[in-house]
Write a protein that holds these residues in place. Sequence first.
Motif, short mmCIF file in Angstrom:
data_model
loop_
_atom_site.label_atom_id
_atom_site.label_comp_id
_atom_site.label_asym_id
_atom_site.label_seq_id
_atom_site.Cartn_x
_atom_site.Cartn_y
_atom_site.Cartn_z
N PRO A 104 0.58 -1.22 0.10
CA PRO A 104 0.00 -0.03 -0.36
C PRO A 104 0.51 0.75 0.50
O PRO A 104 1.67 1.74 0.28
CB PRO A 104 -1.04 0.16 0.86
N VAL A 119 -4.70 10.39 -5.86
CA VAL A 119 -3.67 9.66 -5.42
C VAL A 119 -4.42 8.49 -6.93
O VAL A 119 -5.27 8.14 -7.23
CB VAL A 119 -3.82 8.33 -4.17
N GLN A 122 -3.22 2.85 -5.57
CA GLN A 122 -2.66 3.01 -3.96
C GLN A 122 -2.18 1.89 -3.57
O GLN A 122 -1.72 2.01 -2.70
CB GLN A 122 -4.60 2.57 -3.40
N SER A 123 -0.92 1.06 -4.95
CA SER A 123 -0.45 0.26 -3.76
C SER A 123 0.61 -0.03 -5.41
O SER A 123 0.45 0.07 -6.29
CB SER A 123 -0.74 -1.32 -3.90
#
Length: 209
Positions: A104, A119, A122-123
């Motif tokens: 993450p 963003v 997310q990861s």
Amino acid sequence: MSEIKLAATTRTEFGKGAARRLRRADQIPAVLYGHGSDPLHVALPGHATMLAVKQANALFAIELDGKTTLAITKDVQRDVVKNTIEHVDLLIVKKGEKVSVEVPVNVVGESAPGTIHLVDIQSLALEAEATHLPQHVDVSIEGAAAGSTITAGEVELPKGATLVTEPDTIIVTITVPQASAADVAAEEAAADIAAAQSAASAAAAEGDA
């Protein structure tokens, strides 16, 4: 990362009925696989497992029949209505080996005044030592100006980790908040009212004169 110890028992019954009976007994069906071994069908303690899988890339020490097997989560099947765990897939790992995992993104810092950050992913996909997997990756936006972006290749990775995600992948975008159509209409209406009130005041002043 410290190991999370879970005491497992071997499963001998399969199917939906058997799985329901396990869950009623506060246990979770799971399978252990990897390193060329036959899959091990086990039951894990329900509450402890639920807490453990909340931690990203947790390292499990599965105790079964007097032996301890290290493993990481590969898949968690959930009942989205009941918010319960239906089944867990665990990948057997060894100390020293590297595995690919999703980590993450954790945004830290403040962008330039008057800006916001968006963003985009997310990861990040990283390759890291199986027994030292990062739980998150910090992405600093401190002082970033409007219009700037931060890519995967610019992120400082945890020690021992290498990037799998394409380096030019945009993680965070810094931008200026955009007013909605409703906000613009409200501002225009307020300006019209203020102008009308000003004109009325001026006309009243002229009449008094």
